[in-house]
Design an enzyme around this catalytic site. Sequence first.
Site, PDB file in Angstrom:
ATOM      1  N   GLY A  34       0.793  -1.217   0.000  1.00 56.96           N
ATOM      2  CA  GLY A  34       0.000   0.000   0.000  1.00 56.96           C
ATOM      3  C   GLY A  34       0.822   1.263   0.000  1.00 56.96           C
TER       4      GLY A  34
ATOM      5  CB  THR B 111       4.748   6.190   1.214  1.00 53.90           C
ATOM      6  OG1 THR B 111       5.760   6.528   2.146  1.00 53.90           O
ATOM      7  CG2 THR B 111       4.038   7.471   0.789  1.00 53.90           C
TER       8      THR B 111
ATOM      9  N   GLY C 147       0.842   2.586   7.295  1.00 50.99           N
ATOM     10  CA  GLY C 147       0.747   1.708   8.456  1.00 50.99           C
ATOM     11  C   GLY C 147       1.207   0.287   8.188  1.00 50.99           C
TER      12      GLY C 147
ATOM     13  CG  ASP D  51      11.244   0.272   2.685  1.00 50.45           C
ATOM     14  OD1 ASP D  51      10.703   0.295   1.563  1.00 50.45           O
ATOM     15  OD2 ASP D  51      10.870   0.986   3.635  1.00 50.45           O
TER      16      ASP D  51
ATOM     17  NE  ARG E 109       8.353   6.800   8.912  1.00 52.77           N
ATOM     18  CZ  ARG E 109       7.993   5.800   8.116  1.00 52.77           C
ATOM     19  NH1 ARG E 109       6.755   5.689   7.690  1.00 52.77           N
ATOM     20  NH2 ARG E 109       8.877   4.915   7.733  1.00 52.77           N
ATOM     21  CB  THR E 110      13.667  11.296  10.553  1.00 54.40           C
ATOM     22  OG1 THR E 110      13.065  12.305  11.361  1.00 54.40           O
ATOM     23  CG2 THR E 110      15.086  11.698  10.200  1.00 54.40           C
TER      24      THR E 110
END
Length: 195
Positions: free
Chosen positions: A9, A11, A14, A35, A134-135
């Site tokens: 799904g 980015t 969840g 990833d 997010r980082t």
Amino acid sequence: MKLIIGIGGVTNGGKTTLTNSLLKALPNCCVIHQDDFFKPQDQIAVGEDGFKQWDVLESLDMETMLSTVQAWVKDPHKFARAHGVSLQSGASDTHVLLLEGFLLYSYRPLVDLYSQRYFLTVPYEECKRRRRSRTYMVPDPPGLFDGHVWPMYQKYRREMEQDGVEVVYLDGMKSPEGLFHQVLEDIQNRLLNTS
């Protein structure tokens, strides 16, 4: 029995949270994160939009990912041991592999291997908000979300739907606990009905 479950799904939808919860709850469960198969940064093309093309299938080493999945299919016991997964003696004939990623259903050689495919969605504004919070190891340059990330998500989702890939859509706006219980119950029913 072996099950391969896709958690795909958008980015920041969840996927990883759901996958990590399922990993703890399912017997003899292993996980492969898409990833982990990104090509090195110097192999990522720059597109006409001026951005590094991280959100396209060509940015991933899908052949290696497929080989990793095939290693699990061939010998889930050996795969589990090699990845530090303790096997449960009472469920030794049950093995679950979770594949988690944003382009799981775009690589044809993988599509037919899934026992079940889930696809998390969140609305544009929420996705953008989560992405900003997010980082990343490689920080998002200004304009990346609107100029590349969201358009690529829309493109690959449209292609998946046009190709007739059957998925169970999940609302990423639901609570993580609610999503976890929904998917866990579905997987447990599948295990009961095929054993």
